[in-house]
Design a protein around this motif. Structure first.
Motif, PDB file in Angstrom:
ATOM      1  N   SER A 170       0.848  -1.201   0.000  1.00  0.00           N
ATOM      2  CA  SER A 170       0.000   0.000   0.000  1.00  0.00           C
ATOM      3  C   SER A 170       0.875   1.239   0.000  1.00  0.00           C
ATOM      4  O   SER A 170       2.083   1.174   0.280  1.00  0.00           O
ATOM      5  CB  SER A 170      -0.928   0.007   1.220  1.00  0.00           C
ATOM      6  OG  SER A 170      -0.160   0.100   2.403  1.00  0.00           O
ATOM      7  N   SER A 171       0.254   2.384  -0.285  1.00  0.00           N
ATOM      8  CA  SER A 171       1.030   3.626  -0.388  1.00  0.00           C
ATOM      9  C   SER A 171       1.645   4.045   0.930  1.00  0.00           C
ATOM     10  O   SER A 171       2.603   4.804   0.980  1.00  0.00           O
ATOM     11  CB  SER A 171       0.139   4.756  -0.929  1.00  0.00           C
ATOM     12  OG  SER A 171      -1.072   4.805  -0.225  1.00  0.00           O
ATOM     13  N   SER A 406     -12.021   8.816   8.917  1.00  0.00           N
ATOM     14  CA  SER A 406     -11.057   9.821   8.453  1.00  0.00           C
ATOM     15  C   SER A 406      -9.989  10.088   9.501  1.00  0.00           C
ATOM     16  O   SER A 406      -8.815  10.288   9.169  1.00  0.00           O
ATOM     17  CB  SER A 406     -11.783  11.123   8.090  1.00  0.00           C
ATOM     18  OG  SER A 406     -12.385  11.697   9.239  1.00  0.00           O
ATOM     19  N   LYS A 409      -7.445   7.217   9.573  1.00  0.00           N
ATOM     20  CA  LYS A 409      -6.530   7.359   8.447  1.00  0.00           C
ATOM     21  C   LYS A 409      -5.513   8.462   8.708  1.00  0.00           C
ATOM     22  O   LYS A 409      -4.319   8.317   8.432  1.00  0.00           O
ATOM     23  CB  LYS A 409      -7.314   7.674   7.170  1.00  0.00           C
ATOM     24  CG  LYS A 409      -8.023   6.493   6.548  1.00  0.00           C
ATOM     25  CD  LYS A 409      -8.817   6.928   5.308  1.00  0.00           C
ATOM     26  CE  LYS A 409      -7.931   7.669   4.319  1.00  0.00           C
ATOM     27  NZ  LYS A 409      -8.685   8.183   3.181  1.00  0.00           N
ATOM     28  N   CYS A 414      -2.156   7.986   6.496  1.00  0.00           N
ATOM     29  CA  CYS A 414      -2.556   7.396   5.217  1.00  0.00           C
ATOM     30  C   CYS A 414      -2.867   8.513   4.216  1.00  0.00           C
ATOM     31  O   CYS A 414      -3.553   9.485   4.574  1.00  0.00           O
ATOM     32  CB  CYS A 414      -3.785   6.501   5.383  1.00  0.00           C
ATOM     33  SG  CYS A 414      -3.502   5.088   6.463  1.00  0.00           S
ATOM     34  N   PRO A 415      -2.431   8.399   2.973  1.00  0.00           N
ATOM     35  CA  PRO A 415      -2.727   9.440   1.976  1.00  0.00           C
ATOM     36  C   PRO A 415      -4.209   9.471   1.628  1.00  0.00           C
ATOM     37  O   PRO A 415      -4.937   8.508   1.870  1.00  0.00           O
ATOM     38  CB  PRO A 415      -1.876   9.018   0.780  1.00  0.00           C
ATOM     39  CG  PRO A 415      -1.678   7.550   0.943  1.00  0.00           C
ATOM     40  CD  PRO A 415      -1.631   7.306   2.423  1.00  0.00           C
ATOM     41  N   SER A 416      -4.648  10.572   1.040  1.00  0.00           N
ATOM     42  CA  SER A 416      -6.076  10.761   0.747  1.00  0.00           C
ATOM     43  C   SER A 416      -6.603   9.740  -0.255  1.00  0.00           C
ATOM     44  O   SER A 416      -7.785   9.414  -0.243  1.00  0.00           O
ATOM     45  CB  SER A 416      -6.316  12.186   0.224  1.00  0.00           C
ATOM     46  OG  SER A 416      -5.513  12.414  -0.927  1.00  0.00           O
ATOM     47  N   ASN A 417      -5.714   9.239  -1.132  1.00  0.00           N
ATOM     48  CA  ASN A 417      -6.190   8.275  -2.135  1.00  0.00           C
ATOM     49  C   ASN A 417      -6.284   6.851  -1.593  1.00  0.00           C
ATOM     50  O   ASN A 417      -6.675   5.926  -2.298  1.00  0.00           O
ATOM     51  CB  ASN A 417      -5.279   8.309  -3.367  1.00  0.00           C
ATOM     52  CG  ASN A 417      -3.857   7.871  -3.053  1.00  0.00           C
ATOM     53  OD1 ASN A 417      -3.470   7.792  -1.884  1.00  0.00           O
ATOM     54  ND2 ASN A 417      -3.081   7.592  -4.085  1.00  0.00           N
ATOM     55  N   MET A 418      -5.935   6.677  -0.309  1.00  0.00           N
ATOM     56  CA  MET A 418      -6.031   5.354   0.322  1.00  0.00           C
ATOM     57  C   MET A 418      -7.361   5.280   1.054  1.00  0.00           C
ATOM     58  O   MET A 418      -7.625   6.075   1.957  1.00  0.00           O
ATOM     59  CB  MET A 418      -4.867   5.146   1.291  1.00  0.00           C
ATOM     60  CG  MET A 418      -4.769   3.747   1.864  1.00  0.00           C
ATOM     61  SD  MET A 418      -3.282   3.589   2.898  1.00  0.00           S
ATOM     62  CE  MET A 418      -3.359   1.864   3.358  1.00  0.00           C
ATOM     63  N   THR A 419      -8.211   4.359   0.688  1.00  0.00           N
ATOM     64  CA  THR A 419      -9.529   4.264   1.311  1.00  0.00           C
ATOM     65  C   THR A 419      -9.417   3.691   2.715  1.00  0.00           C
ATOM     66  O   THR A 419      -8.407   3.074   3.082  1.00  0.00           O
ATOM     67  CB  THR A 419     -10.467   3.373   0.488  1.00  0.00           C
ATOM     68  OG1 THR A 419      -9.981   2.023   0.538  1.00  0.00           O
ATOM     69  CG2 THR A 419     -10.541   3.845  -0.970  1.00  0.00           C
ATOM     70  N   ASP A 422      -8.879   0.032   2.536  1.00  0.00           N
ATOM     71  CA  ASP A 422      -7.488  -0.348   2.289  1.00  0.00           C
ATOM     72  C   ASP A 422      -6.641  -0.195   3.550  1.00  0.00           C
ATOM     73  O   ASP A 422      -5.721  -0.989   3.797  1.00  0.00           O
ATOM     74  CB  ASP A 422      -6.892   0.518   1.170  1.00  0.00           C
ATOM     75  CG  ASP A 422      -7.476   0.181  -0.196  1.00  0.00           C
ATOM     76  OD1 ASP A 422      -8.043  -0.922  -0.334  1.00  0.00           O
ATOM     77  OD2 ASP A 422      -7.381   1.016  -1.101  1.00  0.00           O
ATOM     78  N   CYS A 423      -6.936   0.822   4.346  1.00  0.00           N
ATOM     79  CA  CYS A 423      -6.216   1.049   5.598  1.00  0.00           C
ATOM     80  C   CYS A 423      -6.415  -0.136   6.547  1.00  0.00           C
ATOM     81  O   CYS A 423      -5.445  -0.668   7.124  1.00  0.00           O
ATOM     82  CB  CYS A 423      -6.696   2.348   6.238  1.00  0.00           C
ATOM     83  SG  CYS A 423      -6.016   2.675   7.870  1.00  0.00           S
TER      84      CYS A 423
END
Length: 896
Positions: A170-171, A406, A409, A414-419, A422-423
């Motif tokens: 993941s990112s 939120s 995250k 966690c970056p904004s494009n990571m749901t 996914d987290c």
């Protein structure tokens, strides 16, 4: 869909080779854990890891039977042309062949050998390797995993492999160190404020800890299976075929009982079989599914048994043995309870323990100061000590979040494009790798006011997400108050919340240890503790210890607790004054703060409430000190009522003290006290009927009685001479008896009640209520002057009538027995009560009380003679007879 990016393995703590090996293991485990048992040890001969199949497994078109062995070798080999190719020249082939030879020495029957590399091999080189391997074992299947092959696993079964891929690629890498860093910061802050480092674990907590510690979960579940087996053996041995056939029971009843016992035996045996195969989560899920599949069979047996039981109960001519049938039902129900019992305070049943392994959210409720934070920090600390990743976040940190998702995250970077999905998948992957569920603990979601709506709206969504990820569990703690439960969960009671548990402070069995921990830290020693049960509340124990730090040989009673509450309030004023003031205005700040607390006490008294509206009342009274008072964290707490933010004292004893302090501040003389309570509205708030009493009446009375005795030198019933005041005084007896002067005054007052039947009735009923609650043994001797003067009829009506059932007698008997065991306890008072209770009609307990007294005073007849001389005038022949038996028993034991 996430893609494999080998470059991200460089971000991890271990070497790239170890990270690659860990990834391959995780994929292999996800693929085969339902079918066999993995072996993954340091320096495993010939391979990184193996699996021995316990069930048939189909792979690459071949079905491998149970007993087959699969092995993996992971090599992070990068070719000269880039990561997409891995070298397989003669040197690399030799490494693999040597590895396979070692594997054969260790696992001769290996059936599948899988080589894992980041890139592809050249076909010709692979064919050569296969030929060379088959020279060592011709029936082994050789398989190559590379990026394209492994990526295909995810595409074909995203539910099975997504967590593993999210964790590694993941990112944002969510590793154990990131979670533990956040958690340790939370623990440090909470421990300093609430002494959570002094926590004593409860049985409930240890059970819930198994949600995140698979080793502990396995031990608990196996222990429960053994307990069930033992109970089954006892029942089946007692109710053997010969015994059952000898009973007078309806036709078919014995056959049904045997069928039920066989059914339960089968369930117990199957639990062992499931636990021996695969992972714990797989075993639990499989066993629960098996039990559900046989539920209809169980219900049929139960219905048939119930129909025959009704026939037994309806029988009026003694044809059937109803006692035996009742005992059979009781024994079988006891066995079934071991399988499925559950309450908000325990996790006992095997099925409940297993079911919790797959529940995504656990909700823990408690009153203010009753251990939510202690529980949360304890679970987190245990995980850290066992090197199991855990995430602990105070609920107050969510107060400005747009949603729980939120904020989680955000705190994990966690970056904004990571749901959010996914987290959680990345955390689930971490749990999958370490072999334990990862706990996300949010302590005190009620503290995120005014942003509370986010939980009620989002919890169903969060639960749906978490159900996809078996290696993550969300543990929430919350106040049990109805307003909070409605706001955060949308129901009226915490008992309606799924997977809810209730904390009630320190458990009685752990109370001595908890007190010892606090006393050791604060260097407090006690000569005696009159009623240690008040220290069930961790917050009150902390307040007491802070106020008595370094003090020795304390006699801890209700008066010393109230005194500590006063000392704590004074220290609160001092600390805030020193914090905000300088040399010129500290005295002014102390004066203003003391008046603020008096005004708050006045407001609570006048408005008959325990709460103030934060903005309309508290902030106006406290003014510039409001944030300091709330920020201190122990004296005041925010609350929610009807959607409005309220403020109240954290503990009712604190509120009662400040209201009582306000009352005595208005009364400089005894006459002023009398005038104050001549006002009917004031009098009724403390001494009136239940619908007239102040909501904090009991706590106000306790502090008021203490302050009046301290200020005016006499007890309140010596100033306000009314029946209600005397009865209320009996309800909190220990507040007077700790002072010998007040104790003698009370005994004198009680001795004169025999002419007032109504008052003696109320007084004795108040005392009997205290005895049943285990709170009155210490000073029971004050009632001897009254008991020796009232008539036999009144003794029976007002005293003995309260001890007519087995539970009441047994509880009182144990309370007296425990009192006699403690060196610091008032044994004389306990003996007074035991002798008086010899007047009951129950022969068994009368002799138990007598025997207990003889055992306690064996060889010391002078003490018992002194006690019995005071009781002899009681107008009850059974008491008189018991006294002579006791004295005779002690004399005989002394050899005459």
């Amino acid at each position: 869909m996430i893609e494999i990016d080998w470059g991200k393995l460089d971000n991890r703590r271990e070497s790239v080779q170890l990270a690659f090996e860990s990834f391959c293991y995780s994929v292999a485990y996800a693929m085969t854990s339902e079918y066999g048992v993995m072996e993954y040890y340091y320096n495993t001969p010939g391979a990184e890891f193996y699996v021995e199949l316990k069930r048939p497994f189909t792979y690459c078109g071949n079905e491998y039977p149970a007993g087959s062995i699969m092995g993996w070798q992971a090599k992070y080999w990068v070719g000269s042309k880039g990561i997409e190719n891995s070298p397989l020249d003669s040197e690399h082939r030799t490494q693999l062949i040597d590895g396979f030879k070692k594997a054969l020495e260790y696992k001769r029957d290996i059936a599948v050998w899988i080589i894992c590399t980041p890139g592809m091999f050249v076909q010709k080189a692979w064919d050569t390797l296969v030929s060379d391997i088959h020279k060592e074992k011709d029936d082994v299947q050789l398989i190559h995993w590379n990026r394209q092959i492994i990526q295909g696993f995810l595409q074909c079964d995203i539910n099975r492999y997504n967590s593993v891929f999210q964790h590694f690629f993941s990112s944002t890498y969510i590793g154990p160190e990131k979670l533990c860093e956040i958690t340790q910061a939370s623990i440090n802050a909470l421990s300093k404020k609430y002494d959570s480092d002094l926590h004593t674990s409860s049985y409930l907590e240890n059970s819930l800890a198994s949600l995140v510690d698979m080793d502990q979960a396995k031990r608990l579940i196996v222990a429960q299976v053994q307990k069930i087996k033992k109970k089954y053996d006892e029942i089946s041995s007692h109710w053997n075929e010969e015994e059952l056939n000898s009973l007078k029971l309806p036709s078919g009843y014995v056959a049904l009982i045997q069928k039920m016992l066989h059914f339960l035996s089968d369930l117990i045996d199957k639990a062992d079989l499931f636990l021996e195969s695969g992972s714990l989560s797989t075993a639990c899920a499989g066993y629960l599914e098996y039990v559900r599949g046989r539920q209809h069979e169980r219900l049929q047996i139960v219905d048939s048994l119930n129909n025959l039981l009704q026939k037994i109960w309806d029988d009026t001519v003694g044809q059937y043995d109803s006692y035996a049938s009742d005992q059979l039902v009781e024994d079988i129900n006891e066995l079934q309870d071991l399988l499925r019992s559950h309450s908000s305070r325990t996790v006992d049943g095997l099925l409940n323990l297993m079911a919790l392994q797959s529940e995504p959210i656990i909700n823990v409720f408690a009153e203010a100061g009753h251990g939510k934070t202690h529980f949360a920090c304890s679970i987190a600390n245990k995980q850290i000590q066992k090197e199991i990743p855990v995430l602990l976040i105070p609920g107050s940190r969510f107060s400005s979040a747009s949603s729980p998702q939120s904020f989680l995250k955000e705190i994990l970077n966690c970056p904004s494009n990571m749901t959010f999905d996914d987290c959680i998948a990345a955390i689930d992957g971490l749990g999958f790798i370490v072999g334990h569920r990862i706990a996300i603990i949010i302590d005190g979601i009620n503290e995120c006011f005014p942003n509370s709506k986010i939980w009620k709206d989002e919890l169903p969504t969060i639960e749906t997400c978490l159900r996809k990820y078996p290696n993550v569990v969300l543990i929430l703690t919350c106040r049990e108050k109805e307003d909070y439960v409605q706001t955060y969960y949308g129901v009226n009671s915490f008992t309606e919340v799924k997977n809810s548990f209730n904390l009630n402070g320190f458990e009685d069995v752990n109370l001595d240890l908890a007190i010892q921990k606090y006393f050791t830290k604060y260097q407090v020693t006690a000569k005696c503790i009159v009623n240690k049960l008040v220290f069930r509340n961790p917050l009150l124990l902390k307040v007491f210890c802070e106020c008595n730090k370094g003090k020795k040989d304390l006699c801890i009673d209700s008066n010393s607790l109230i005194e500590s509450i006063g000392d704590y309030s004074n220290s609160l004023v001092d600390n805030i004054s020193m914090f905000i003031g300088c040399s010129g205005n500290v005295r002014k700040a102390k004066h203003e703060l003391s008046n603020v607390l008096l005004e708050i006490g006045c407001f609570l008294w006048e408005h008959n409430t325990r709460q103030l509206d934060y903005w309309d009342d508290f902030d106006k009274i406290a003014n510039k000190y409001s944030l300091n008072l709330v920020g201190e964290g122990i004296c005041f707490q925010t609350d929610m009522v009807g959607g409005k933010e309220k403020i109240q004292f954290t503990y009712d004893m604190l509120a009662g003290y400040h209201i009582a302090r306000y009352i005595v501040s208005k009364c400089s003389t005894e006459t002023d006290i009398q005038k104050f309570f001549d006002d009917k509205s004031n009098y009724n708030k403390l001494f009136g009927n239940s619908d007239e009493l102040h909501t904090l009446s009991e706590d106000i009375r306790k502090s008021l009685y203490f302050l009046i005795s301290k200020i005016y030198g006499k007890p309140i019933f010596g100033i306000i001479d009314t029946p209600e005041v005397l009865v209320r005084s009996v309800e909190i007896l220990d507040y007077f008896c700790a002072d010998e002067k007040c104790k003698q005054a009370l005994m004198s007052k009680l001795a004169g009640l025999s002419k007032d039947e109504g008052l003696e009735k109320n007084v004795l009923e108040a005392e009997c209520k205290r005895i049943k609650e285990g709170d009155a043994i210490q000073y029971f001797e004050v009632f001897i002057p009254l008991l020796t003067q009232i008539r036999q009829k009144d003794l029976n009506l007002y005293f003995y009538s309260h001890f007519v059932t087995y539970p009441e007698l047994e509880k009182t008997y144990l309370s007296i027995k425990n009192t006699l065991r403690h060196e610091s306890a008032n044994k004389e008072s306990a003996v007074f009560l035991a002798i008086c209770l010899c007047g009951i009609l129950d022969t068994e307990y009368r002799y138990k009380f007598m025997e207990m007294i003889v055992d306690s005073y064996n060889g010391d007849i002078r003490i018992i003679q002194s006690i019995t001389n005071n009781i002899l005038p009681i107008a009850d022949s059974l008491v008189t007879e018991s006294i002579y038996i006791i004295l005779t028993g002690i004399s005989l034991r002394r050899g005459g």
